[in-house]
Design an enzyme around this catalytic site. Structure first.
Site, PDB file in Angstrom:
ATOM      1  N   GLY A   1       0.782  -1.234   0.000  1.00  0.00           N
ATOM      2  CA  GLY A   1       0.000   0.000   0.000  1.00  0.00           C
ATOM      3  C   GLY A   1       0.810   1.278   0.000  1.00  0.00           C
ATOM      4  O   GLY A   1       0.322   2.325   0.434  1.00  0.00           O
TER       5      GLY A   1
ATOM      6  N   ARG B   1     -13.841 -15.372 -11.774  1.00  0.00           N
ATOM      7  CA  ARG B   1     -13.398 -13.971 -11.730  1.00  0.00           C
ATOM      8  C   ARG B   1     -14.574 -12.992 -11.801  1.00  0.00           C
ATOM      9  O   ARG B   1     -14.647 -12.011 -11.087  1.00  0.00           O
ATOM     10  CB  ARG B   1     -12.442 -13.733 -12.898  1.00  0.00           C
ATOM     11  CG  ARG B   1     -11.752 -12.395 -12.899  1.00  0.00           C
ATOM     12  CD  ARG B   1     -10.838 -12.240 -14.113  1.00  0.00           C
ATOM     13  NE  ARG B   1      -9.851 -13.301 -14.211  1.00  0.00           N
ATOM     14  CZ  ARG B   1      -8.738 -13.353 -13.479  1.00  0.00           C
ATOM     15  NH1 ARG B   1      -8.462 -12.393 -12.632  1.00  0.00           N
ATOM     16  NH2 ARG B   1      -7.903 -14.348 -13.618  1.00  0.00           N
TER      17      ARG B   1
ATOM     18  N   MET C   1      -3.211  -7.065  -7.505  1.00  0.00           N
ATOM     19  CA  MET C   1      -2.546  -8.150  -8.224  1.00  0.00           C
ATOM     20  C   MET C   1      -3.515  -9.110  -8.913  1.00  0.00           C
ATOM     21  O   MET C   1      -3.211 -10.283  -9.079  1.00  0.00           O
ATOM     22  CB  MET C   1      -1.620  -8.912  -7.264  1.00  0.00           C
ATOM     23  CG  MET C   1      -0.487  -8.070  -6.748  1.00  0.00           C
ATOM     24  SD  MET C   1       0.424  -7.269  -8.100  1.00  0.00           S
ATOM     25  CE  MET C   1       1.639  -6.328  -7.226  1.00  0.00           C
ATOM     26  N   ARG C   2      -4.674  -8.602  -9.280  1.00  0.00           N
ATOM     27  CA  ARG C   2      -5.629  -9.442 -10.011  1.00  0.00           C
ATOM     28  C   ARG C   2      -5.980  -8.776 -11.330  1.00  0.00           C
ATOM     29  O   ARG C   2      -6.068  -7.552 -11.395  1.00  0.00           O
ATOM     30  CB  ARG C   2      -6.937  -9.567  -9.210  1.00  0.00           C
ATOM     31  CG  ARG C   2      -6.856 -10.438  -8.010  1.00  0.00           C
ATOM     32  CD  ARG C   2      -8.184 -10.434  -7.297  1.00  0.00           C
ATOM     33  NE  ARG C   2      -9.253 -11.058  -8.068  1.00  0.00           N
ATOM     34  CZ  ARG C   2      -9.448 -12.370  -8.154  1.00  0.00           C
ATOM     35  NH1 ARG C   2      -8.649 -13.200  -7.531  1.00  0.00           N
ATOM     36  NH2 ARG C   2     -10.435 -12.866  -8.877  1.00  0.00           N
TER      37      ARG C   2
ATOM     38  N   ASN D   1      -4.532   2.549 -13.390  1.00  0.00           N
ATOM     39  CA  ASN D   1      -3.607   1.565 -12.833  1.00  0.00           C
ATOM     40  C   ASN D   1      -2.186   2.113 -12.888  1.00  0.00           C
ATOM     41  O   ASN D   1      -1.868   2.930 -13.749  1.00  0.00           O
ATOM     42  CB  ASN D   1      -3.679   0.262 -13.648  1.00  0.00           C
ATOM     43  CG  ASN D   1      -2.771  -0.820 -13.100  1.00  0.00           C
ATOM     44  OD1 ASN D   1      -2.759  -1.088 -11.889  1.00  0.00           O
ATOM     45  ND2 ASN D   1      -1.992  -1.446 -13.962  1.00  0.00           N
TER      46      ASN D   1
ATOM     47  N   HIS E   1       1.861   0.817 -13.180  1.00  0.00           N
ATOM     48  CA  HIS E   1       2.718  -0.316 -13.502  1.00  0.00           C
ATOM     49  C   HIS E   1       4.166   0.156 -13.380  1.00  0.00           C
ATOM     50  O   HIS E   1       4.495   1.244 -13.843  1.00  0.00           O
ATOM     51  CB  HIS E   1       2.427  -0.808 -14.931  1.00  0.00           C
ATOM     52  CG  HIS E   1       3.264  -1.983 -15.311  1.00  0.00           C
ATOM     53  ND1 HIS E   1       2.963  -3.257 -14.901  1.00  0.00           N
ATOM     54  CD2 HIS E   1       4.422  -2.062 -16.018  1.00  0.00           C
ATOM     55  CE1 HIS E   1       3.894  -4.088 -15.359  1.00  0.00           C
ATOM     56  NE2 HIS E   1       4.785  -3.388 -16.043  1.00  0.00           N
TER      57      HIS E   1
ATOM     58  N   ASP F   1      -1.848  -4.533 -18.549  1.00  0.00           N
ATOM     59  CA  ASP F   1      -0.745  -3.575 -18.705  1.00  0.00           C
ATOM     60  C   ASP F   1      -0.799  -2.875 -20.057  1.00  0.00           C
ATOM     61  O   ASP F   1       0.225  -2.629 -20.696  1.00  0.00           O
ATOM     62  CB  ASP F   1       0.616  -4.276 -18.520  1.00  0.00           C
ATOM     63  CG  ASP F   1       0.739  -4.912 -17.143  1.00  0.00           C
ATOM     64  OD1 ASP F   1       0.112  -4.402 -16.204  1.00  0.00           O
ATOM     65  OD2 ASP F   1       1.443  -5.920 -17.022  1.00  0.00           O
TER      66      ASP F   1
ATOM     67  N   GLU G   1       6.731   6.396  -8.531  1.00  0.00           N
ATOM     68  CA  GLU G   1       5.303   6.030  -8.536  1.00  0.00           C
ATOM     69  C   GLU G   1       4.517   6.959  -7.621  1.00  0.00           C
ATOM     70  O   GLU G   1       3.429   7.430  -7.973  1.00  0.00           O
ATOM     71  CB  GLU G   1       5.118   4.589  -8.031  1.00  0.00           C
ATOM     72  CG  GLU G   1       5.614   3.528  -8.964  1.00  0.00           C
ATOM     73  CD  GLU G   1       5.270   2.126  -8.494  1.00  0.00           C
ATOM     74  OE1 GLU G   1       4.939   1.306  -9.344  1.00  0.00           O
ATOM     75  OE2 GLU G   1       5.328   1.852  -7.275  1.00  0.00           O
TER      76      GLU G   1
HETATM   77  C1  GRF Z   1       3.910  -1.133  -7.327  1.00  0.00           C
HETATM   78  O1  GRF Z   1       5.233  -1.253  -7.768  1.00  0.00           O
HETATM   79  C2  GRF Z   1       2.953  -1.071  -8.491  1.00  0.00           C
HETATM   80  O2  GRF Z   1       3.477  -0.445  -9.619  1.00  0.00           O
HETATM   81  C3  GRF Z   1       2.724  -2.530  -8.776  1.00  0.00           C
HETATM   82  O3  GRF Z   1       2.697  -3.146  -7.513  1.00  0.00           O
HETATM   83  C4  GRF Z   1       3.462  -2.386  -6.580  1.00  0.00           C
HETATM   84  C5  GRF Z   1       2.562  -2.080  -5.420  1.00  0.00           C
HETATM   85  O4  GRF Z   1       3.223  -1.460  -4.369  1.00  0.00           O
HETATM   86  N1  GRF Z   1       1.532  -2.703  -9.577  1.00  0.00           N
HETATM   87  P1  GRF Z   1       2.382  -0.810  -3.165  1.00  0.00           P
HETATM   88  O5  GRF Z   1       1.450  -1.888  -2.622  1.00  0.00           O
HETATM   89  O6  GRF Z   1       1.632   0.365  -3.698  1.00  0.00           O
HETATM   90  O7  GRF Z   1       3.428  -0.423  -2.148  1.00  0.00           O
END
Ligand code: GRF
Length: 200
Positions: free
Chosen positions: A11, A64, A89-90, A106, A108, A144, A173
């Site tokens: 998070g 799903r 992660m889904r 999203n 990535h 993606d 990020e």
């Molecule tokens: C991040 O690197 C994001 O780009 C990827 O998963 C990671 C999540 O990190 N999809 P967090 O849970 O926000 O710390």
């Protein structure tokens, strides 16, 4: 506008978003955080910030789409206008995407379309590229993929380890995700095919 964050893990991005909302840098209400993982630290972060935190267990659903129908029902209950995937992660189903067309963002951790998939930072590092960095994009059916909103270049120095690179990418990020959400909320993003035009 109201929104929700879906997260599966640590998070860190969620925290950056919570902080940006609190600082008035994103003028929208973060109504809920939903996780598919019971022990996701993201849920704790939401609770600590006084935001509704829900775990929905994929194992309780046959497939799903039925899981996503439940998630969407909860999102509708919170009156959510758009959805942010922050380390979720889904793969989301077509059903989910159709409920929020061009209203799911999203992040990535690579400069898409390079290094799609689950291990983007490691893959970039091992490939030996000199520049990588995160991408914020709208979610479409293909993983993606989808129109790109913001990217930030992160240089890979000769002395970087995978760990130091991960740290740099995560910091980037945490800068661009709140920025992209803010642009979206202020109606500054115009989608033209694959391209996102950021309007004045
Ligand atoms: C991040 O690197 C994001 O780009 C990827 O998963 C990671 C999540 O990190 N999809 P967090 O849970 O926000 O710390």
């Amino acid at each position: 506008m109201n929104f929700a964050v879906l997260a599966s893990g640590h998070g860190g991005n969620l925290q950056a978003i919570i902080d940006a909302v609190k600082a008035g840098k994103i003028k929208a209400q973060l109504k809920a955080v939903i996780s598919d993982k019971k022990d996701a630290y993201a849920l704790k972060r939401a609770q600590q910030a006084g935001i509704a935190a829900l775990h929905i267990n994929p194992k309780d659903f046959p497939d799903r789409e039925s899981f996503d129908r439940c998630v969407v029902e909860r999102l509708q209950g919170f009156g959510v206008d758009f959805v942010v995937l922050a380390g979720y992660m889904r793969l989301v189903s077509i059903y989910f995407i159709q409920q929020y067309p061009h209203r799911i963002l999203n992040i990535h951790p690579s400069l898409l379309p390079a290094f799609k998939g689950m291990h983007a930072i490691r893959d970039a590092f091992e490939h030996g590229v000199k520049v990588t960095g995160p991408t914020v994009h709208f979610v479409v059916e293909a993983a993606d993929d989808g129109p790109i909103i913001l990217q930030e270049a992160v240089a890979i120095a000769p002395e970087d380890s995978l760990e130091s690179l991960e740290e740099k990418v995560h910091q980037a990020e945490h800068r661009i995700f709140p920025q992209a959400i803010d642009l979206f909320v202020r109606g500054k993003l115009k989608i033209e095919g694959r391209r996102v035009i950021i309007t004045g």
